[in-house]
Design a protein around this motif. Structure first.
Motif, PDB file in Angstrom:
ATOM      1  N   LYS A 136       0.813  -1.217   0.000  1.00  0.00           N
ATOM      2  CA  LYS A 136       0.000   0.000   0.000  1.00  0.00           C
ATOM      3  C   LYS A 136       0.845   1.266   0.000  1.00  0.00           C
ATOM      4  O   LYS A 136       0.299   2.375  -0.009  1.00  0.00           O
ATOM      5  CB  LYS A 136      -0.933  -0.002   1.212  1.00  0.00           C
ATOM      6  CG  LYS A 136      -1.894  -1.171   1.250  1.00  0.00           C
ATOM      7  CD  LYS A 136      -2.714  -1.171   2.525  1.00  0.00           C
ATOM      8  CE  LYS A 136      -3.650  -2.386   2.580  1.00  0.00           C
ATOM      9  NZ  LYS A 136      -4.421  -2.435   3.848  1.00  0.00           N
ATOM     10  N   CYS A 137       2.161   1.116   0.021  1.00  0.00           N
ATOM     11  CA  CYS A 137       3.046   2.278   0.102  1.00  0.00           C
ATOM     12  C   CYS A 137       3.200   2.941  -1.268  1.00  0.00           C
ATOM     13  O   CYS A 137       3.286   2.265  -2.300  1.00  0.00           O
ATOM     14  CB  CYS A 137       4.419   1.864   0.627  1.00  0.00           C
ATOM     15  SG  CYS A 137       4.400   1.298   2.340  1.00  0.00           S
ATOM     16  N   ASP A 138       3.285   4.269  -1.253  1.00  0.00           N
ATOM     17  CA  ASP A 138       3.564   5.012  -2.483  1.00  0.00           C
ATOM     18  C   ASP A 138       5.055   5.029  -2.794  1.00  0.00           C
ATOM     19  O   ASP A 138       5.454   5.175  -3.951  1.00  0.00           O
ATOM     20  CB  ASP A 138       3.060   6.453  -2.352  1.00  0.00           C
ATOM     21  CG  ASP A 138       1.554   6.521  -2.200  1.00  0.00           C
ATOM     22  OD1 ASP A 138       0.849   5.806  -2.940  1.00  0.00           O
ATOM     23  OD2 ASP A 138       1.082   7.277  -1.331  1.00  0.00           O
ATOM     24  N   HIS A 139       5.870   4.903  -1.759  1.00  0.00           N
ATOM     25  CA  HIS A 139       7.323   4.946  -1.971  1.00  0.00           C
ATOM     26  C   HIS A 139       8.002   4.032  -0.952  1.00  0.00           C
ATOM     27  O   HIS A 139       7.639   4.012   0.225  1.00  0.00           O
ATOM     28  CB  HIS A 139       7.847   6.375  -1.829  1.00  0.00           C
ATOM     29  CG  HIS A 139       9.306   6.508  -2.181  1.00  0.00           C
ATOM     30  ND1 HIS A 139       9.787   6.296  -3.458  1.00  0.00           N
ATOM     31  CD2 HIS A 139      10.391   6.800  -1.415  1.00  0.00           C
ATOM     32  CE1 HIS A 139      11.106   6.474  -3.473  1.00  0.00           C
ATOM     33  NE2 HIS A 139      11.493   6.775  -2.243  1.00  0.00           N
ATOM     34  N   ASN A 164       5.069  11.786  12.130  1.00  0.00           N
ATOM     35  CA  ASN A 164       5.075  10.386  12.562  1.00  0.00           C
ATOM     36  C   ASN A 164       5.538  10.172  14.001  1.00  0.00           C
ATOM     37  O   ASN A 164       5.561   9.041  14.478  1.00  0.00           O
ATOM     38  CB  ASN A 164       5.985   9.577  11.627  1.00  0.00           C
ATOM     39  CG  ASN A 164       5.467   9.543  10.206  1.00  0.00           C
ATOM     40  OD1 ASN A 164       4.527   8.829   9.884  1.00  0.00           O
ATOM     41  ND2 ASN A 164       6.094  10.344   9.332  1.00  0.00           N
ATOM     42  N   THR A 222       3.490   9.885   5.565  1.00  0.00           N
ATOM     43  CA  THR A 222       3.028   8.982   6.618  1.00  0.00           C
ATOM     44  C   THR A 222       3.721   7.626   6.474  1.00  0.00           C
ATOM     45  O   THR A 222       3.638   6.987   5.422  1.00  0.00           O
ATOM     46  CB  THR A 222       1.500   8.785   6.543  1.00  0.00           C
ATOM     47  OG1 THR A 222       0.865  10.059   6.666  1.00  0.00           O
ATOM     48  CG2 THR A 222       1.023   7.864   7.655  1.00  0.00           C
ATOM     49  N   LEU A 231       4.168   3.792   6.816  1.00  0.00           N
ATOM     50  CA  LEU A 231       3.244   2.659   6.903  1.00  0.00           C
ATOM     51  C   LEU A 231       3.912   1.381   7.380  1.00  0.00           C
ATOM     52  O   LEU A 231       3.277   0.562   8.057  1.00  0.00           O
ATOM     53  CB  LEU A 231       2.601   2.403   5.527  1.00  0.00           C
ATOM     54  CG  LEU A 231       1.632   3.457   4.998  1.00  0.00           C
ATOM     55  CD1 LEU A 231       1.020   2.974   3.685  1.00  0.00           C
ATOM     56  CD2 LEU A 231       0.547   3.760   6.016  1.00  0.00           C
ATOM     57  N   ALA A 258       6.290   4.441   2.797  1.00  0.00           N
ATOM     58  CA  ALA A 258       5.498   5.590   3.222  1.00  0.00           C
ATOM     59  C   ALA A 258       4.492   5.988   2.148  1.00  0.00           C
ATOM     60  O   ALA A 258       4.611   5.620   0.977  1.00  0.00           O
ATOM     61  CB  ALA A 258       6.420   6.770   3.518  1.00  0.00           C
ATOM     62  N   LYS A 259       3.501   6.769   2.574  1.00  0.00           N
ATOM     63  CA  LYS A 259       2.583   7.411   1.630  1.00  0.00           C
ATOM     64  C   LYS A 259       3.252   8.660   1.055  1.00  0.00           C
ATOM     65  O   LYS A 259       4.283   9.115   1.536  1.00  0.00           O
ATOM     66  CB  LYS A 259       1.291   7.802   2.347  1.00  0.00           C
ATOM     67  CG  LYS A 259       0.425   6.634   2.793  1.00  0.00           C
ATOM     68  CD  LYS A 259      -0.868   7.156   3.427  1.00  0.00           C
ATOM     69  CE  LYS A 259      -1.790   6.027   3.852  1.00  0.00           C
ATOM     70  NZ  LYS A 259      -3.036   6.548   4.482  1.00  0.00           N
ATOM     71  N   LYS A 260       2.611   9.251   0.038  1.00  0.00           N
ATOM     72  CA  LYS A 260       3.166  10.442  -0.598  1.00  0.00           C
ATOM     73  C   LYS A 260       3.292  11.610   0.378  1.00  0.00           C
ATOM     74  O   LYS A 260       4.175  12.456   0.244  1.00  0.00           O
ATOM     75  CB  LYS A 260       2.291  10.867  -1.780  1.00  0.00           C
ATOM     76  CG  LYS A 260       2.338   9.921  -2.970  1.00  0.00           C
ATOM     77  CD  LYS A 260       1.404  10.399  -4.075  1.00  0.00           C
ATOM     78  CE  LYS A 260       1.415   9.424  -5.252  1.00  0.00           C
ATOM     79  NZ  LYS A 260       0.468   9.836  -6.321  1.00  0.00           N
ATOM     80  N   ASP A 261       2.376  11.657   1.363  1.00  0.00           N
ATOM     81  CA  ASP A 261       2.393  12.775   2.302  1.00  0.00           C
ATOM     82  C   ASP A 261       3.390  12.569   3.441  1.00  0.00           C
ATOM     83  O   ASP A 261       3.468  13.388   4.357  1.00  0.00           O
ATOM     84  CB  ASP A 261       0.994  13.023   2.868  1.00  0.00           C
ATOM     85  CG  ASP A 261       0.496  11.861   3.729  1.00  0.00           C
ATOM     86  OD1 ASP A 261       1.193  10.822   3.841  1.00  0.00           O
ATOM     87  OD2 ASP A 261      -0.600  11.983   4.306  1.00  0.00           O
TER      88      ASP A 261
END
Length: 757
Positions: free
Chosen positions: A172-175, A390, A300, A302, A295-298
Motif C-alpha cells: 500500500k506504500c507510495d514509496h 510520525n 506517513t 506505513l 510511506a505514503k506520498k504525504d
C-alpha cells in the motif's frame, strides 16, 4: 516559584570536592597489609586448543607467590544472562580452548608488578592452532570454523519483533526505500581501567574492592563462579573512573584476583594495563544493518522492516540484550503501524562485544535517522516535518513492547526547528542535520534471575538530624549519588547537606541491579523516595503527638520545619522532633525502607525520554576533512532533578557519540586490534569539541520520582545520524558506514564528481 526546595537546584556533585582535590579514593589507591600484585597471561592466538600449561619456571621465580590456571577454579562458565544457562559461556580462565586474542589462560601473584610481569614470560603454554573467523558474514557460512561446540553457523542468539501485517502494508506504500549500513565498534576508554583488590580471609569470607557499575552483580557472579555463598562475599565499589557499560559484568581482574587470594589467603591487586583495556575487555557491538521503509506520498510511514547481523565476538556477555534493544529502538521514536525486526548475533574470534552507552540504540538511530532523511528528500518533505507527522505522542502504545506515558518529542522538534532558523543562512559547505531519538529508563526484564527488588534503599535519621542514605546504586561518574541525595532531601524536607550517602557496598547496602540502561534516577530514585517517605511518616506521627491529635495528615516538612500545610508558620523544628521521636522509640534511630520493581507485563521499560538533536558541520570539499561546529539538543527527561547533571551528561554524550560518528574505530588484522592505545585510538579531544547547547523541555513522568526519568544514555544516540545528515546538507554525499572519516567523505566526493561528468 518552584514548589521544590532541593529538586531543580543547580548543585555540584556531592563527591565533587573529593575528586577535584585529588582526595577521592579509587580501587587503584587501595593498599592492604601483605598485599600482592597480580598479572594475567592472555592468549596470543584467536582460536586454539590448550594442550598444556607449564607453570613450574614461573613458580620458582623469586617473589612469585602463586600461579593459577583454569584447573585451579571450579570450572564454571559465567554469564550475566543467568536465567539462560546456555548463554553463560565464558570461563574467564580458559581450560581447554581460547577464542580470541586476549583470552585469559593463567594468572600470577607476586610481591610487585614487575616480578609478576616477568613470571608471565616464564609460563609455557602449548597450543594447537585452530581455524579462525573474524567477520560475522563469514562466520555464518556452512564451512566456517565452529567457535563454540554445538552452535550451528556460529549463531549465538536470534531475536524477532513484529506487529501488524508488514508485507501487506508495503503493498500500500507510495514509496519504498531499501538501504544497507555498517556500524563500527567502539572502545569504552574509561579513564580508570578495570581493576580489583581481593582479600580472602581464614574465616572463609571474600572482600573485593573494585571499579564496577553493579556491586550486587559482581557479588552474585563471584559466588556462582567460586562456589561461595553470596553473603560470604562483600563487594565495595570505590569512586569509579567511568563505566559506560563496560563494568557491570564479572571481569578478569575481579575473578583472577579472587582466585589468587583464595589460594593464598592474602590480598591480591590486579590493575589492567591500557593495552589490556583495549584488547581484552568488551566493546560496542559492530552491526550490519538492512532497512526497508515504506510511506505514503504525504510522508506517513506505513511499514518498516529491519534486519541486523551483529559481531558478537567470542562470548555472549550482554550481547543478547544489545541485539534485542537495537531492534526495539529501531522502531523509535515514531509510530509504525507495521514493523518487523530480525536480529542475529554471531560468534567470531574477536574480543567480545557487549553493553556500551546506548545499548544498541546508537546503531539503530544512526541507520534509521539517515534513511528517514533520505525518505523525506525522495518525497520532497522537510526533515522536521516528516518527524513531526510520525513522532510518538503521550499515551502511545508500541504493540506488545512499550507504553509511552510522557513524551515531549513534538516540543523538542519545535525547539530544534526554531534553533535552525536562528542559525540563519549558513556559509558555503556548512550544513545542519537533525536526528530524533527515544530511550528507556531502565529495563523491566529480569535476565539476571534475581529474587530481590530491582532497587532498594534504607534511610536512617540520627539523633542530630543527619540522614544516612544506604543504596546499592553505583555512582560511576554520572552523578547518581547527588541525584539520589537530592530526592531523599526533598522528600524528607531537609537540606542536601543533611544527607550522607553510602552506596555500592554489598556489606551495608540493600541490593540494586546497578547503573545500566539509565535506570538509577527512576528505579533507585523511586526506592529512595519511598524510604524517605517511610521515615518522614514516622517523624510526622511524632510531631502530631506533640502538636495535637488528628493532624498528622495536615503536616509536612520543608527546609527542616515541620508545619501545618495550611498554616506554615505553625510548626516545630525538625531537629527537636527527631530527638523526641528517637526517645519515643526507646533510643532506636528512625529507619525508613523503600523498594521498587516495575510491573508492566510485556513491556520493556517503565518510562522513556525523547529528544531531537541538530548538528552543524563544516566540510573542506578538497580534502574531505570536516569539523563539528555546533551540536544543540532539545531533550525532555521529565522533572529535572539537577540541571548541572543533565548538562554534564549532554556534553559527555556529545564527546562519546560524536567520536562514534566521527573518528572512533578498532581496525583488526586476523582478530588483533591494531590501535590498542590512547595515542593511536582516535578520540574527540577538547579542541575538537563543538559548541554545545541543551534546550530543556518540561514534561512530567508519572512513573518517576517527582516526575523524573532518563537523562544519561538517550543523549548518546542521535549524534552519528545528525552528523551524517549534516554532511549531506553540506557536501551532498551520503556515508552508510561508521565512523564517517574524512577519507570516506573524500572518496564519496570524488565519486560524486565522477558521476556528475
Amino acid at each position: 516559584m518552584s514548589k521544590y526546595s532541593v529538586i531543580g537546584q543547580r548543585v555540584h556533585n556531592v563527591d565533587g570536592t573529593e575528586k577535584v582535590t585529588g582526595s577521592a579514593k579509587y580501587t587503584f589507591d587501595v593498599v592492604l597489609p601483605n598485599m600482592l600484585y597480580g598479572k594475567i597471561l592472555r592468549s596470543p592466538h584467536p582460536h586454539a586448543k590448550i594442550l598444556k600449561i607449564d607453570t613450574r619456571k614461573a613458580k620458582r621465580l623469586v617473589g612469585v607467590r602463586a600461579v593459577v590456571t583454569g584447573k585451579d577454579t571450579p570450572g564454571h562458565k559465567q554469564g550475566i544472562w543467568r536465567r539462560f544457562p546456555e548463554l553463560c559461556d565464558e570461563e574467564i580462565l580458559c581450560r581447554e580452548k581460547v577464542r580470541y586474542i586476549g583470552d585469559p589462560v593463567a594468572a600470577v601473584a607476586a610481591i610487585d608488578e614487575d616480578t609478576a610481569e616477568e613470571a608471565l614470560d616464564l609460563i609455557d603454554v602449548e597450543y594447537e592452532l585452530l581455524p579462525a573467523v573474524f567477520d560475522p558474514l563469514e562466520a555464518i557460512k556452512e564451512d566456517a570454523p565452529q567457535i563454540h561446540e554445538g552452535v550451528e553457523l556460529n549463531i549465538n542468539v536470534t531475536r524477532h519483533i513484529e506487529w501488524g501485517d508488514v508485507d501487506e502494508a508495503f503493498k500500500k506504500c507510495d514509496h519504498i526505500r531499501e538501504d544497507q549500513f555498517k556500524c563500527s565498534s567502539q572502545a569504552h576508554v574509561c579513564m580508570e581501567t578495570h581493576d580489583a583488590v581481593a582479600s580472602f580471609g581464614h574465616n572463609g569470607k571474600l572482600t573485593v574492592w573494585t571499579s564496577s557499575q553493579s556491586s550486587y552483580y559482581i557479588q552474585r557472579l563471584l559466588a556462582d563462579m567460586l562456589d561461595l555463598r553470596e553473603s560470604d562475599i562483600r563487594v565495595m565499589n570505590r569512586h569509579t573512573g567511568g563505566g559506560f557499560g563496560s563494568k557491570f559484568e564479572l571481569d578478569s581482574a575481579q575473578f583472577c584476583a579472587a582466585v589468587l587470594s583464595m589460594k593464598l589467603c592474602q590480598p591480591v591487586k590486579i590493575v589492567l594495563s591500557r593495552e589490556e583495556e583495549f584488547t581484552a575487555t568488551k566493546r560496542r557491538t559492530p552491526m550490519y544493518y538492512y532497512l526497508k521503509l515504506g510511506a505514503k506520498k504525504d510522508g506517513t510511514l506505513l511499514a518498516k522492516e529491519a534486519r541486523a547481523i551483529t559481531e558478537g565476538g567470542a562470548y555472549t556477555a550482554m550481547g543478547a540484550t544489545a541485539l534485542y534493544l537495537t531492534g526495539f529502538f529501531s522502531s523509535f521514536p515514531y509510530k509504525y503501524p507495521n514493523y518487523r525486526y530480525d536480529g542475529y548475533r554471531v560468534y567470531t574470534n574477536t574480543a567480545p562485544t557487549s553493553a556500551m552507552r546506548g545499548f544498541g540504540a546508537p546503531q539503530s538511530t544512526f541507520v534509521g535517522e539517515t534513511q528517514l532523511d533520505m525518505m523525506a528528500e525522495d518525497l520532497g518533505i522537510d526533515p522536521i516535518e516528516i518527524r513531526r507527522k510520525n513522532g510518538m505522542t503521550p499515551n502511545y502504545e508500541v504493540p506488545g513492547q512499550a507504553f509511552i506515558q510522557s513524551c515531549g518529542l513534538h516540543q523538542c522538534l519545535d525547539k530544534i526547528e526554531a534553533h535552525i532558523k536562528e542559525r540563519g543562512k549558513l556559509p558555503p559547505n556548512h550544513g545542519i542535520g537533525v536526528a530524533a531519538y527515544g530511550f528507556m529508563s531502565g529495563g523491566i526484564f529480569n535476565w539476571f534471575n534475581t529474587p530481590y527488588a530491582f532497587s532498594s534503599a534504607i534511610v536512617r535519621i540520627n539523633i542530630d538530624g543527619k540522614v544516612d542514605l544506604f543504596t546499592g546504586a553505583c555512582d560511576i561518574g554520572q552523578g547518581s549519588n547527588t541525584t539520589l541525595s537530592m530526592i531523599c532531601a526533598e522528600e524528607l524536607g531537609v537540606r542536601l547537606e543533611d544527607i550522607r550517602i553510602f552506596s555500592g557496598d554489598t556489606g551495608i547496602c540493600p541490593p540494586d541491579l546497578g547503573a545500566w540502561g539509565s535506570r538509577e534516577t527512576l528505579m533507585n530514585g523511586n526506592a529512595v523516595k519511598m524510604a524517605a517517605a517511610d521515615a518522614k511518616r514516622q517523624l510526622l506521627e511524632a510531631a502530631a503527638a506533640k502538636m495535637g491529635p488528628n493532624i498528622v495528615y495536615d503536616l509536612d516538612i520543608k527546609d527542616r520545619w515541620i508545619h501545618l500545610v495550611d498554616r506554615p508558620e505553625r510548626g516545630v523544628s525538625y531537629f527537636d522532633i527527631v530527638k523526641e521521636a528517637i526517645r519515643g522509640k526507646d533510643g532506636n534511630a528512625i529507619m525508613g525502607r523503600g523498594y521498587y520493581t516495575p510491573h508492566r507485563k510485556g513491556m520493556i521499560s517503565p518510562a522513556y525520554s525523547f529528544g531531537v538533536q541538530a548538528a552543524e558541520v563544516a566540510v573542506d570539499v578538497e580534502t574531505g576533512k570536516y569539523r563539528l561546529v555546533n551540536v544543540t539538543t532539545a531533550h525532555e527527561s521529565g522533572t529535572v532533578i539537577n540541571p548541572v547533571g543533565i548538562e554534564g551528561q549532554l556534553e559527555g554524550a556529545i564527546m562519546m557519540a560524536g567520536g562514534y560518528g566521527f573518528c572512533e574505530d578498532q581496525p583488526m588484522d586476523e582478530g588483533k586490534i591494531l590501535n590498542p592505545s590512547i595515542a593511536d585510538y582516535k578520540l574527540i579531544r577538547s579542541l575538537d569539541m563543538p559548541e554545545t547547547e541543551i534546550l530543556a523541555i518540561d514534561t512530567y513522568e508519572p512513573e518517576g520520582p517527582f516526575g523524573a526519568k532518563e537523562a544519561g544514555e538517550g543523549l548518546t544516540n542521535p549524534t552519528a545520524g545528525a552528523i551524517a545528515n549534516a554532511l549531506y546538507k553540506a557536501a551532498g554525499v551520503r556515508i552508510h558506514d561508521l565512523p564517517i572519516t574524512p577519507e570516506k567523505v573524500l572518496r564519496a566526493l570524488k565519486e560524486k564528481k565522477k558521476k556528475s561528468k
